[in-house]
Design a protein around this motif. Structure first.
Motif, PDB file in Angstrom:
ATOM      1  N   LEU A 102       0.805  -1.228   0.000  1.00  0.00           N
ATOM      2  CA  LEU A 102       0.000   0.000   0.000  1.00  0.00           C
ATOM      3  C   LEU A 102       0.832   1.270   0.000  1.00  0.00           C
ATOM      4  O   LEU A 102       0.307   2.371   0.062  1.00  0.00           O
ATOM      5  N   VAL A 103       2.159   1.145  -0.035  1.00  0.00           N
ATOM      6  CA  VAL A 103       3.032   2.306   0.079  1.00  0.00           C
ATOM      7  C   VAL A 103       3.733   2.563  -1.253  1.00  0.00           C
ATOM      8  O   VAL A 103       4.537   1.741  -1.699  1.00  0.00           O
ATOM      9  N   PHE A 104       3.449   3.698  -1.869  1.00  0.00           N
ATOM     10  CA  PHE A 104       4.088   4.124  -3.108  1.00  0.00           C
ATOM     11  C   PHE A 104       4.023   3.060  -4.199  1.00  0.00           C
ATOM     12  O   PHE A 104       4.997   2.811  -4.898  1.00  0.00           O
ATOM     13  N   SER A 148      10.974  12.386  16.698  1.00  0.00           N
ATOM     14  CA  SER A 148       9.673  11.958  17.212  1.00  0.00           C
ATOM     15  C   SER A 148       8.714  11.563  16.090  1.00  0.00           C
ATOM     16  O   SER A 148       7.602  11.138  16.367  1.00  0.00           O
ATOM     17  N   LYS A 149       9.144  11.717  14.838  1.00  0.00           N
ATOM     18  CA  LYS A 149       8.276  11.389  13.704  1.00  0.00           C
ATOM     19  C   LYS A 149       9.062  10.685  12.609  1.00  0.00           C
ATOM     20  O   LYS A 149      10.273  10.850  12.499  1.00  0.00           O
ATOM     21  N   LEU A 150       8.330   9.969  11.782  1.00  0.00           N
ATOM     22  CA  LEU A 150       8.879   9.400  10.559  1.00  0.00           C
ATOM     23  C   LEU A 150       8.090   9.977   9.393  1.00  0.00           C
ATOM     24  O   LEU A 150       6.858   9.999   9.441  1.00  0.00           O
ATOM     25  N   ILE A 151       8.778  10.425   8.380  1.00  0.00           N
ATOM     26  CA  ILE A 151       8.090  10.908   7.185  1.00  0.00           C
ATOM     27  C   ILE A 151       8.568  10.099   5.988  1.00  0.00           C
ATOM     28  O   ILE A 151       9.755  10.078   5.680  1.00  0.00           O
ATOM     29  N   PHE A 152       7.634   9.402   5.358  1.00  0.00           N
ATOM     30  CA  PHE A 152       7.945   8.642   4.147  1.00  0.00           C
ATOM     31  C   PHE A 152       7.524   9.487   2.959  1.00  0.00           C
ATOM     32  O   PHE A 152       6.359   9.897   2.874  1.00  0.00           O
ATOM     33  N   ALA A 153       8.427   9.722   2.052  1.00  0.00           N
ATOM     34  CA  ALA A 153       8.087  10.463   0.840  1.00  0.00           C
ATOM     35  C   ALA A 153       8.775   9.778  -0.328  1.00  0.00           C
ATOM     36  O   ALA A 153       9.580   8.861  -0.146  1.00  0.00           O
ATOM     37  N   THR A 154       8.448  10.232  -1.507  1.00  0.00           N
ATOM     38  CA  THR A 154       9.108   9.654  -2.671  1.00  0.00           C
ATOM     39  C   THR A 154       9.695  10.754  -3.537  1.00  0.00           C
ATOM     40  O   THR A 154       9.102  11.819  -3.689  1.00  0.00           O
TER      41      THR A 154
ATOM     42  N   LEU B 141      -2.362   3.756   1.642  1.00  0.00           N
ATOM     43  CA  LEU B 141      -1.992   4.851   2.544  1.00  0.00           C
ATOM     44  C   LEU B 141      -1.388   6.013   1.774  1.00  0.00           C
ATOM     45  O   LEU B 141      -1.346   7.130   2.265  1.00  0.00           O
ATOM     46  N   THR B 142      -0.883   5.724   0.584  1.00  0.00           N
ATOM     47  CA  THR B 142      -0.415   6.806  -0.283  1.00  0.00           C
ATOM     48  C   THR B 142      -1.253   6.769  -1.559  1.00  0.00           C
ATOM     49  O   THR B 142      -1.845   5.750  -1.906  1.00  0.00           O
ATOM     50  N   SER B 148       0.799  12.051  -1.027  1.00  0.00           N
ATOM     51  CA  SER B 148       2.128  11.723  -1.529  1.00  0.00           C
ATOM     52  C   SER B 148       3.119  11.397  -0.415  1.00  0.00           C
ATOM     53  O   SER B 148       4.261  11.058  -0.690  1.00  0.00           O
ATOM     54  N   LYS B 149       2.684  11.519   0.834  1.00  0.00           N
ATOM     55  CA  LYS B 149       3.569  11.249   1.974  1.00  0.00           C
ATOM     56  C   LYS B 149       2.830  10.491   3.060  1.00  0.00           C
ATOM     57  O   LYS B 149       1.611  10.575   3.167  1.00  0.00           O
ATOM     58  N   LEU B 150       3.626   9.808   3.877  1.00  0.00           N
ATOM     59  CA  LEU B 150       3.126   9.193   5.101  1.00  0.00           C
ATOM     60  C   LEU B 150       3.864   9.825   6.261  1.00  0.00           C
ATOM     61  O   LEU B 150       5.105   9.940   6.219  1.00  0.00           O
ATOM     62  N   ILE B 151       3.142  10.206   7.286  1.00  0.00           N
ATOM     63  CA  ILE B 151       3.796  10.739   8.480  1.00  0.00           C
ATOM     64  C   ILE B 151       3.382   9.888   9.671  1.00  0.00           C
ATOM     65  O   ILE B 151       2.200   9.787   9.978  1.00  0.00           O
ATOM     66  N   PHE B 152       4.372   9.246  10.297  1.00  0.00           N
ATOM     67  CA  PHE B 152       4.113   8.469  11.513  1.00  0.00           C
ATOM     68  C   PHE B 152       4.481   9.347  12.708  1.00  0.00           C
ATOM     69  O   PHE B 152       5.608   9.834  12.799  1.00  0.00           O
ATOM     70  N   ALA B 153       3.548   9.525  13.605  1.00  0.00           N
ATOM     71  CA  ALA B 153       3.840  10.275  14.825  1.00  0.00           C
ATOM     72  C   ALA B 153       3.203   9.541  15.990  1.00  0.00           C
ATOM     73  O   ALA B 153       2.475   8.562  15.800  1.00  0.00           O
ATOM     74  N   PRO B 172       1.552  18.941   6.562  1.00  0.00           N
ATOM     75  CA  PRO B 172       1.361  18.834   5.106  1.00  0.00           C
ATOM     76  C   PRO B 172      -0.021  18.259   4.790  1.00  0.00           C
ATOM     77  O   PRO B 172      -0.449  17.301   5.419  1.00  0.00           O
TER      78      PRO B 172
END
Lengths: 256, 256
Positions: A102-104, A148-154, B141-142, B148-153, B172
């Motif tokens: 489900l991711v990218f 404190s966060k993770l950001i997934f981008a492409t 999820l994207t 276009s992004k996923l943010i885990f917090a 964002p």
């Protein structure tokens, strides 16, 4: 809604969107393995390695639907048709995507096509490459004090003709930024990250082929990023304070 | 750096930080399963369900090192000592954490303790709850157009005495925000998300016990979030345009 089977063998007429994990065959989930072993048809992306495809049962037909590597290009619509035709022929179909499905991965379009065709489907999550990279580097991706966060981008758009920036506006500094498919234009990327307000000494690490025997990485600070040469695809770029040990450690070189 | 064994059985004297996945036993990775089956000692968090612990071999001692549920509290230091003592007694130790071991799990402190003690370790990534939630909901999820992004917090700080906001600055709008442990104070959380600039009609979905038989969810728009009552822990709150189908669909109710 997808079906929620608890059985482990693939059911004829169903499509399974399955995460193949980051590359190592034993980083598939047990559920994914059981489905691969029992399905009739595997439709896989280019990034799924042969060692994973080798887990499919002898009855399974294995078809690459990757859109690269010099093969005749298959359209997204063509992938939809193969999934739907397979299910309607009462075969069990595993649509195998690297990492998590489900991711990218344009899963939205594939799910919409399956819903439209009333084909029953199930989604099997997987280990995404970022987590394999963290595990391989021995570094937590979050930290109570600095990340404190993770950001997934492409960075995928960076190679298109009308490129959108990876990040618009300020980038949170208490985050680990994980860029899938960052592309080769490190100069442009470095500029975007600086424009987002990241300090020039922010640590960056590009890891290639995470969780496989070919794994390698290079790291530097943001002010040197334009000189970084990542290894071959698949590549992840990790940016943030959580990567600080990669600068002090043995990985501090600019070429993979 | 961690060791990179390719063998599947647990090695005496080693510690394995292993992701248990989101809850379903067959969403462990094959590598995690092999280690559980062969190790001498399992140190697990509270969130790891009994069905997963049941996968450990008959030789394994299983110890809860969870810090909740009315048991005598074990300190983080106490967990470090159990891992190190186990390895020094030449036992193979699996430190089992729900989801992925490097995400919101204080793994950094545990890795630092192992390095300090010169105990060899390996990290085995896992499927994080967010991906299981997406799979269960049947939603990517994207999305190329809206997320276009996923943010885990984590909303964990919201319950502490000196609470830090989940997000500082603008959030964002082209992202799916995934909040682990959002807590029960939805009014405060809603205010933070509005302060971050998210539009009042942004879709929100709280999913409880993702990927287990107890899974349930509730959804609403941001302007109704203060009235949302999520199910029991573990809970994930997903916020963003990718959740739009949850509002139109059968999950549109405010109580789990």
């Amino acid at each position: 809604m997808p079906t929620h089977s608890t059985q482990t063998a693939a059911t004829p007429g169903n499509v399974y969107l399955v995460g193949a994990g980051p590359g190592a065959p034993d980083l598939l989930t047990v559920r994914a393995l059981r489905l691969l072993e029992s399905c009739d048809l595997v439709l896989h992306d280019d990034l799924v390695p042969d060692e994973v495809l080798a887990l499919a049962g002898p009855q399974a037909e294995i078809v690459s639907v990757g859109k690269r590597c010099g093969k005749p290009r298959i359209t997204q619509q063509g992938i939809h048709e193969l999934m739907i035709e397979g299910a309607r022929a009462n075969r069990s179909v595993v649509r195998l995507k690297s990492g998590d499905p489900l991711v990218f991965g344009r899963a939205g379009e594939e799910l919409a096509a399956l819903r439209e065709a009333s084909v029953p489907f199930e989604i099997v999550p997987g280990v995404t490459a970022a987590f394999a990279a963290g595990a391989a580097l021995g570094l937590p991706l979050t930290d109570r004090t600095s990340a404190s966060k993770l950001i997934f981008a492409t960075g995928h758009h960076a190679s298109s003709k009308d490129p959108a920036p990876v990040f618009e506006g300020a980038i949170p500094q208490d985050a680990t930024l994980i860029l899938y498919m960052p592309g080769r234009d490190m100069e442009r990327l470095a500029q975007e990250l600086r424009d987002g307000g990241l300090p020039p000494d922010t640590p960056c690490c590009a890891i290639s082929h995470a969780a496989t025997p070919e794994q390698n990485y290079v790291s530097c600070r943001l002010h040197e990023l334009e000189h970084l040469t990542p290894g071959t695809a698949p590549v992840l770029l990790l940016v943030g304070r959580a990567m600080e040990p990669m600068i002090a450690g043995p990985g501090n070189s600019l070429e993979a």
